[in-house]
Design a protein around this motif. Structure first.
Motif, PDB file in Angstrom:
ATOM      1  N   TYR A  69      97.487  39.008  45.632  1.00 27.70           N
ATOM      2  CA  TYR A  69      97.694  38.157  44.482  1.00 27.70           C
ATOM      3  C   TYR A  69      96.632  38.438  43.417  1.00 27.70           C
ATOM      4  N   LEU A  70      96.986  38.157  42.186  1.00 20.56           N
ATOM      5  CA  LEU A  70      96.015  38.182  41.107  1.00 20.56           C
ATOM      6  C   LEU A  70      96.214  36.907  40.298  1.00 20.56           C
ATOM      7  N   GLN A  71      95.279  35.982  40.449  1.00 23.09           N
ATOM      8  CA  GLN A  71      95.312  34.743  39.684  1.00 23.09           C
ATOM      9  C   GLN A  71      94.596  34.992  38.373  1.00 23.09           C
ATOM     10  N   MET A  72      95.289  34.747  37.274  1.00 20.83           N
ATOM     11  CA  MET A  72      94.728  35.019  35.956  1.00 20.83           C
ATOM     12  C   MET A  72      94.667  33.714  35.168  1.00 20.83           C
ATOM     13  N   THR A  73      93.492  33.372  34.697  1.00 20.82           N
ATOM     14  CA  THR A  73      93.310  32.158  33.904  1.00 20.82           C
ATOM     15  C   THR A  73      92.651  32.501  32.577  1.00 20.82           C
ATOM     16  N   SER A  74      92.666  31.534  31.665  1.00 19.45           N
ATOM     17  CA  SER A  74      92.068  31.731  30.340  1.00 19.45           C
ATOM     18  C   SER A  74      92.504  33.057  29.728  1.00 19.45           C
ATOM     19  N   LEU A  75      93.777  33.312  29.777  1.00 16.65           N
ATOM     20  CA  LEU A  75      94.308  34.594  29.315  1.00 16.65           C
ATOM     21  C   LEU A  75      94.079  34.787  27.823  1.00 16.65           C
ATOM     22  N   LYS A  76      93.841  36.038  27.462  1.00 15.93           N
ATOM     23  CA  LYS A  76      93.589  36.415  26.078  1.00 15.93           C
ATOM     24  C   LYS A  76      94.634  37.441  25.635  1.00 15.93           C
ATOM     25  N   PRO A  77      94.862  37.576  24.349  1.00 14.51           N
ATOM     26  CA  PRO A  77      95.813  38.604  23.890  1.00 14.51           C
ATOM     27  C   PRO A  77      95.446  40.000  24.383  1.00 14.51           C
ATOM     28  N   ASP A  78      94.152  40.268  24.549  1.00 17.34           N
ATOM     29  CA  ASP A  78      93.721  41.582  25.041  1.00 17.34           C
ATOM     30  C   ASP A  78      94.116  41.830  26.489  1.00 17.34           C
ATOM     31  N   ASP A  79      94.562  40.792  27.178  1.00 15.05           N
ATOM     32  CA  ASP A  79      95.033  40.957  28.557  1.00 15.05           C
ATOM     33  C   ASP A  79      96.477  41.444  28.602  1.00 15.05           C
ATOM     34  N   THR A  80      97.122  41.535  27.464  1.00 19.35           N
ATOM     35  CA  THR A  80      98.504  42.010  27.421  1.00 19.35           C
ATOM     36  C   THR A  80      98.586  43.439  27.946  1.00 19.35           C
ATOM     37  N   ALA A  81      99.412  43.637  28.957  1.00 16.10           N
ATOM     38  CA  ALA A  81      99.523  44.934  29.607  1.00 16.10           C
ATOM     39  C   ALA A  81     100.581  44.862  30.697  1.00 16.10           C
ATOM     40  N   VAL A  82     100.917  46.032  31.211  1.00 15.06           N
ATOM     41  CA  VAL A  82     101.692  46.092  32.450  1.00 15.06           C
ATOM     42  C   VAL A  82     100.696  46.140  33.604  1.00 15.06           C
ATOM     43  N   TYR A  83     100.863  45.254  34.537  1.00 13.67           N
ATOM     44  CA  TYR A  83      99.948  45.148  35.670  1.00 13.67           C
ATOM     45  C   TYR A  83     100.573  45.785  36.907  1.00 13.67           C
ATOM     46  N   TYR A  84      99.775  46.599  37.585  1.00 15.45           N
ATOM     47  CA  TYR A  84     100.234  47.317  38.761  1.00 15.45           C
ATOM     48  C   TYR A  84      99.376  46.950  39.966  1.00 15.45           C
ATOM     49  N   CYS A  85     100.024  46.736  41.091  1.00 12.86           N
ATOM     50  CA  CYS A  85      99.270  46.564  42.326  1.00 12.86           C
ATOM     51  C   CYS A  85      99.156  47.911  43.026  1.00 12.86           C
ATOM     52  N   ASN A  86      98.104  48.040  43.784  1.00 19.28           N
ATOM     53  CA  ASN A  86      97.844  49.264  44.536  1.00 19.28           C
ATOM     54  C   ASN A  86      97.298  48.864  45.886  1.00 19.28           C
ATOM     55  N   LEU A  87      98.005  49.225  46.937  1.00 19.56           N
ATOM     56  CA  LEU A  87      97.603  48.837  48.286  1.00 19.56           C
ATOM     57  C   LEU A  87      97.400  50.062  49.163  1.00 19.56           C
ATOM     58  N   GLU A  88      96.405  49.957  50.005  1.00 21.25           N
ATOM     59  CA  GLU A  88      96.207  50.959  51.057  1.00 21.25           C
ATOM     60  C   GLU A  88      96.955  50.448  52.292  1.00 21.25           C
ATOM     61  N   VAL A  89      97.799  51.281  52.840  1.00 24.24           N
ATOM     62  CA  VAL A  89      98.678  50.836  53.923  1.00 24.24           C
ATOM     63  C   VAL A  89      98.566  51.785  55.111  1.00 24.24           C
ATOM     64  N   LEU A  90      98.428  51.187  56.289  1.00 22.08           N
ATOM     65  CA  LEU A  90      98.557  51.947  57.531  1.00 22.08           C
ATOM     66  C   LEU A  90     100.022  51.862  57.932  1.00 22.08           C
ATOM     67  N   ASP A  91     100.713  52.984  57.842  1.00 20.01           N
ATOM     68  CA  ASP A  91     102.149  52.935  58.057  1.00 20.01           C
ATOM     69  C   ASP A  91     102.500  53.202  59.519  1.00 20.01           C
ATOM     70  N   GLY A  92     103.790  53.237  59.784  1.00 18.62           N
ATOM     71  CA  GLY A  92     104.256  53.381  61.155  1.00 18.62           C
ATOM     72  C   GLY A  92     103.905  54.710  61.800  1.00 18.62           C
ATOM     73  N   ASP A  93     103.515  55.677  60.994  1.00 22.24           N
ATOM     74  CA  ASP A  93     103.056  56.966  61.534  1.00 22.24           C
ATOM     75  C   ASP A  93     101.551  56.949  61.756  1.00 22.24           C
ATOM     76  N   TRP A  94     100.937  55.779  61.637  1.00 26.68           N
ATOM     77  CA  TRP A  94      99.490  55.617  61.811  1.00 26.68           C
ATOM     78  C   TRP A  94      98.723  56.470  60.805  1.00 26.68           C
ATOM     79  N   THR A  95      99.234  56.488  59.591  1.00 19.04           N
ATOM     80  CA  THR A  95      98.597  57.200  58.492  1.00 19.04           C
ATOM     81  C   THR A  95      98.243  56.211  57.393  1.00 19.04           C
ATOM     82  N   TRP A  96      96.995  56.280  56.897  1.00 22.82           N
ATOM     83  CA  TRP A  96      96.590  55.460  55.751  1.00 22.82           C
ATOM     84  C   TRP A  96      97.002  56.182  54.466  1.00 22.82           C
ATOM     85  N   SER A  97      97.724  55.469  53.639  1.00 20.41           N
ATOM     86  CA  SER A  97      98.142  56.005  52.348  1.00 20.41           C
ATOM     87  C   SER A  97      98.072  54.897  51.303  1.00 20.41           C
ATOM     88  N   ARG A  98      98.010  55.269  50.055  1.00 22.98           N
ATOM     89  CA  ARG A  98      97.980  54.288  48.964  1.00 22.98           C
ATOM     90  C   ARG A  98      99.321  54.290  48.241  1.00 22.98           C
TER      91      ARG A  98
END
Length: 119
Positions: free
Chosen positions: A78-107
Motif C-alpha cells: 500500500y501507499l498512503q498519500m496525504t497532504s497531496l500537492k499538484p507536484d504529486d501528479t503522476a502515474v504511480y507504479y508498484c514494484n515487488l520482489e517475488v519468490l515465485d513457484g520456481d523458487w526464483t526471486w524476481s522483480r
C-alpha cells in the motif's frame, strides 16, 4: 506473476489517496516492496521503498506525507498519500520482489495507476 495496482484518482490539493498493489500467480513469498512514479515529461523516480527486513525509505519530496506498508499474507503493498500537492501528479507504479513457484526471486512491475492533484 502479475501485479494489479489500484486506488488512483483525481483529488484536490491537501487531499488523500491510498494506493494498493496486489500480486497474483505462483508466489511463495513477497520480498522488497516499492512504489515509483512518473510525471508527464519526466523520468520514473522512486517514491518509497520497504526492503525485506529493512527500514522504509522515502523520497525527500514525500517524507512525512506518504507511508508505504505491506501485507505479505495478502501479497499486497500500500501507499498512503496525504497532504497531496499538484507536484504529486503522476502515474504511480508498484514494484515487488517475488519468490515465485520456481523458487526464483524476481522483480515485477504493476501496470500503473494515475494520480491527479488539482490546485
Amino acid at each position: 506473476v502479475q501485479l494489479q495496482a489500484s486506488g488512483g484518482g483525481s483529488v484536490q490539493a491537501g487531499g488523500s489517496l491510498r494506493l494498493s498493489c496486489v500480486a497474483s500467480g505462483s508466489i511463495i513469498q513477497i520480498g522488497d516492496m516499492a512504489w515509483y512514479r512518473q510525471a508527464p515529461g519526466k523520468e520514473r523516480e522512486v517514491v518509497a521503498t520497504m526492503p525485506r527486513g529493512g527500514a522504509t525509505n522515502y523520497a525527500d519530496s514525500v517524507k512525512g506525507r506518504f507511508t508505504i506498508s505491506g501485507d505479505g499474507a495478502k501479497k499486497t503493498t500500500y501507499l498512503q498519500m496525504t497532504s497531496l500537492k499538484p507536484d504529486d501528479t503522476a502515474v504511480y507504479y508498484c514494484n515487488l520482489e517475488v519468490l515465485d513457484g520456481d523458487w526464483t526471486w524476481s522483480r515485477y512491475w504493476g501496470q500503473g495507476t494515475l494520480v491527479t492533484v488539482s490546485s
